[in-house]
Scaffold this active site. Structure first.
Site, mmCIF file in Angstrom:
data_model
loop_
_atom_site.group_PDB
_atom_site.id
_atom_site.type_symbol
_atom_site.label_atom_id
_atom_site.label_comp_id
_atom_site.label_asym_id
_atom_site.label_seq_id
_atom_site.Cartn_x
_atom_site.Cartn_y
_atom_site.Cartn_z
ATOM 1 N N HIS A 1 -2.069 9.097 -1.719
ATOM 2 C CA HIS A 1 -0.758 9.704 -1.458
ATOM 3 C C HIS A 1 -0.748 11.115 -2.048
ATOM 4 O O HIS A 1 0.102 11.445 -2.883
ATOM 5 C CB HIS A 1 0.388 8.874 -2.059
ATOM 6 C CG HIS A 1 0.709 7.638 -1.286
ATOM 7 N ND1 HIS A 1 1.391 6.568 -1.830
ATOM 8 C CD2 HIS A 1 0.466 7.289 -0.005
ATOM 9 C CE1 HIS A 1 1.537 5.617 -0.916
ATOM 10 N NE2 HIS A 1 0.977 6.036 0.206
ATOM 11 N N HIS B 1 0.605 -0.455 11.095
ATOM 12 C CA HIS B 1 1.297 0.514 10.227
ATOM 13 C C HIS B 1 0.774 1.897 10.599
ATOM 14 O O HIS B 1 -0.430 2.058 10.829
ATOM 15 C CB HIS B 1 0.946 0.138 8.780
ATOM 16 C CG HIS B 1 1.449 1.029 7.701
ATOM 17 N ND1 HIS B 1 2.616 1.751 7.778
ATOM 18 C CD2 HIS B 1 0.927 1.305 6.475
ATOM 19 C CE1 HIS B 1 2.793 2.409 6.636
ATOM 20 N NE2 HIS B 1 1.774 2.173 5.841
ATOM 21 N N GLU C 1 0.724 4.717 8.788
ATOM 22 C CA GLU C 1 0.277 5.666 7.754
ATOM 23 C C GLU C 1 -1.190 6.016 7.979
ATOM 24 O O GLU C 1 -1.996 5.196 8.442
ATOM 25 C CB GLU C 1 0.506 5.084 6.350
ATOM 26 C CG GLU C 1 0.443 6.169 5.290
ATOM 27 C CD GLU C 1 1.034 5.757 3.933
ATOM 28 O OE1 GLU C 1 1.327 4.558 3.742
ATOM 29 O OE2 GLU C 1 1.192 6.644 3.070
ATOM 30 N N ASP D 1 -3.888 6.391 6.407
ATOM 31 C CA ASP D 1 -5.057 5.669 5.890
ATOM 32 C C ASP D 1 -5.454 4.513 6.810
ATOM 33 O O ASP D 1 -6.558 3.987 6.693
ATOM 34 C CB ASP D 1 -4.836 5.177 4.448
ATOM 35 C CG ASP D 1 -3.539 4.443 4.238
ATOM 36 O OD1 ASP D 1 -2.550 4.758 4.918
ATOM 37 O OD2 ASP D 1 -3.496 3.538 3.386
ATOM 38 N N HIS E 1 5.432 -1.225 3.453
ATOM 39 C CA HIS E 1 6.329 -0.402 2.681
ATOM 40 C C HIS E 1 6.924 0.744 3.468
ATOM 41 O O HIS E 1 7.620 1.602 2.912
ATOM 42 C CB HIS E 1 5.596 0.146 1.444
ATOM 43 C CG HIS E 1 4.498 1.124 1.804
ATOM 44 N ND1 HIS E 1 4.504 2.417 1.355
ATOM 45 C CD2 HIS E 1 3.416 1.015 2.587
ATOM 46 C CE1 HIS E 1 3.443 3.046 1.831
ATOM 47 N NE2 HIS E 1 2.776 2.215 2.570
ATOM 48 N N ASP F 1 -0.565 -3.431 4.312
ATOM 49 C CA ASP F 1 -0.534 -3.028 2.895
ATOM 50 C C ASP F 1 -0.096 -4.163 1.961
ATOM 51 O O ASP F 1 -0.529 -4.219 0.799
ATOM 52 C CB ASP F 1 0.421 -1.847 2.698
ATOM 53 C CG ASP F 1 -0.190 -0.521 3.141
ATOM 54 O OD1 ASP F 1 -1.423 -0.388 3.094
ATOM 55 O OD2 ASP F 1 0.578 0.372 3.529
ATOM 56 N N TYR G 1 -0.628 -1.890 -7.690
ATOM 57 C CA TYR G 1 -0.224 -1.569 -6.317
ATOM 58 C C TYR G 1 1.236 -1.968 -6.106
ATOM 59 O O TYR G 1 2.037 -1.206 -5.557
ATOM 60 C CB TYR G 1 -1.137 -2.338 -5.359
ATOM 61 C CG TYR G 1 -1.087 -1.885 -3.929
ATOM 62 C CD1 TYR G 1 -2.015 -0.995 -3.421
ATOM 63 C CD2 TYR G 1 -0.111 -2.379 -3.067
ATOM 64 C CE1 TYR G 1 -1.980 -0.592 -2.092
ATOM 65 C CE2 TYR G 1 -0.063 -1.984 -1.745
ATOM 66 C CZ TYR G 1 -1.005 -1.096 -1.262
ATOM 67 O OH TYR G 1 -0.959 -0.704 0.051
ATOM 68 N N HIS H 1 -6.116 -3.103 2.240
ATOM 69 C CA HIS H 1 -6.817 -2.478 1.106
ATOM 70 C C HIS H 1 -7.351 -3.571 0.182
ATOM 71 O O HIS H 1 -6.626 -4.510 -0.170
ATOM 72 C CB HIS H 1 -5.877 -1.615 0.263
ATOM 73 C CG HIS H 1 -5.304 -0.434 0.978
ATOM 74 N ND1 HIS H 1 -6.042 0.651 1.366
ATOM 75 C CD2 HIS H 1 -4.033 -0.168 1.361
ATOM 76 C CE1 HIS H 1 -5.267 1.534 1.958
ATOM 77 N NE2 HIS H 1 -4.037 1.062 1.969
HETATM 78 FE FE1 FEO Z 1 0.970 2.470 3.704
HETATM 79 FE FE2 FEO Z 1 -2.228 1.758 3.138
HETATM 80 O O1 FEO Z 1 -0.822 2.662 3.909
#
Ligand code: FEO
Length: 400
Positions: free
Chosen positions: A23, A79, A81, A83, A146, A165, A193, A226
């Site tokens: 981030h 998701h 995002e 990543d 999230h 996530d 996390y 992750h």
């Molecule tokens: Fe919310 Fe691993 O991205």
């Protein structure tokens, strides 16, 4: 290189041993991370999520060795995002018409980031997609876990929950599964996390966990986006999330401070001794925020029942290190925790008052008006700081 999860489902992600910040610079990832992408090869070929943009070329190259890209029938974007979606632009250059299944909000986040009009297929909770051989993907929207676009997918037959996530950890590993890694590191990274990313959304999480439980799904694996895949007692992390989302605390008091000329540092050490003398069972930890990993300290705050925050007065206020730390604490919406403030001053001494305001604004219950000391603490002041520590321990006891 792909790795087998179960039957015809494989991991095709990226292990990032080097990652230390995430981030931007907001989150430390001292154990690295993984970006988990999955390939389901039933009668239909399905790709679930991709990896972070810097590894797009490597990812698409590896994927094309495992499967003809134009044979991918569906892409699931749990998701938006970067990543997890960061390799989509490169991948979609080669298979531009492949349908992407995602939430309505993910269409917004993917379009907003990549400005491409791919073949989006919006799904909602309960929608099903047949992948052949009698198996289906069932989608479960996970808004605010999230991001508003977050979603999970459940593969029937193999009973794998692709949770994105949720339940993840920034933990680089080649073991792939939770039974192959250091359990202490795993649980610490899972908690870190949660504390640093998931905690603000705890009320939504509690409702979502109830909803998932009501679906009565047999879950044999939780394949997060992750870190490790939970296959040994996968529900252990679901139970932990339920615990962590319920205003979690341990028998711990954490002292966090910054100091200019060591006066406030001396107070911190002495207050910690006072707490300990009043309650020999409580875990007491002390951090100078400028010499500590902020996200690790956040994790200590998460597990604490009380935090004690110190700053000397400067310019009628407090040091920016502590102000920034309390800003992050406020963002993370910790609940049902007590707090108290302390600090040295030379002239006007507004620091403790400012800390009190910030702590209350962050949702903490003040258990004492705070401890201020003019100039450097001497024997008498140290006695008072020790007593203050004892009051913190006792104040917490009274507040329980
Ligand atoms: Fe919310 Fe691993 O991205």
């Amino acid at each position: 290189m792909k790795k087998l999860l179960k039957n015809n489902t494989y991991w095709v992600g990226k292990v990032d041993w080097e990652l230390r910040r995430f981030h931007g610079d907001e989150l430390s990832t001292n154990s690295g991370s993984t970006y988990n992408s999955y390939l389901v090869k039933e009668e239909k070929t399905v790709l679930i999520d991709t990896v972070w943009a810097p590894y797009a070329k490597e990812f698409v190259g590896n994927l094309s060795e495992e499967v003809r890209l134009d044979s991918i029938d569906y892409i699931i974007a749990n998701h938006g995002e970067v990543d997890h979606s960061g390799s989509l632009p490169l991948l979609m250059e080669q298979i531009p018409d492949t349908p992407i299944y995602c939430s309505a909000n993910a269409v917004k986040s993917l379009k907003g980031q990549y400005h491409r009009d791919w073949n989006f297929n919006v799904v909602k909770t309960g929608d099903r997609l047949s992948v052949g051989n009698g198996k289906e993907l069932i989608f479960v929207e996970m808004p605010m876990l999230h991001w508003p676009d977050s979603m999970a997918a459940y593969l029937t037959g193999d009973n794998i929950l692709f949770s994105n996530d949720a339940f993840g950890q920034h933990y680089a590993n080649i073991a792939l599964f939770n039974d192959g890694v250091d359990q202490n590191v795993l649980m610490y990274e899972a908690m870190k996390y949660f504390a640093n990313i998931i905690n603000p959304f705890s009320p939504m999480l509690r409702r979502k966990l109830d909803e998932i439980a009501s679906l009565n799904l047999q879950i044999d694996m939780i394949a997060t986006s992750h870190g490790v895949i939970w296959r040994d007692d996968p529900m252990q992390i679901v139970k932990k999330y339920a615990e962590w989302a319920a205003d979690y605390q341990e028998d711990q008091i954490t002292v966090v401070y910054d100091t200019m000329w060591n006066g406030t540092r001396t107070l911190a050490d002495t207050i910690a001794e006072g707490i300990r003398s009043a309650d020999p069972k409580v875990a007491v930890k002390v951090f100078n925020i400028t010499k500590s990993d902020v996200n690790d300290v956040i994790t200590e705050v998460f597990r604490s029942k009380t935090v004690v925050i110190g700053s000397p007065t400067i310019s009628r206020s407090i040091l920016h290190s502590i102000a920034g730390f309390l800003h992050l604490v406020k963002e993370l919406k910790f609940r049902n925790k007590s707090a108290a403030a302390f600090g040295c001053y030379g002239w006007s001494g507004e620091g403790v008052g400012e800390l009190n305001k910030l702590l209350q604004d962050a949702g903490f219950r003040l258990i004492d008006p705070g401890f201020r000391n003019m100039w450097n603490p001497d024997g008498d002041a140290l006695d008072k700081a020790h007593e203050f520590g004892k009051k913190i321990a006792a104040g917490q006891a009274a507040a329980q």
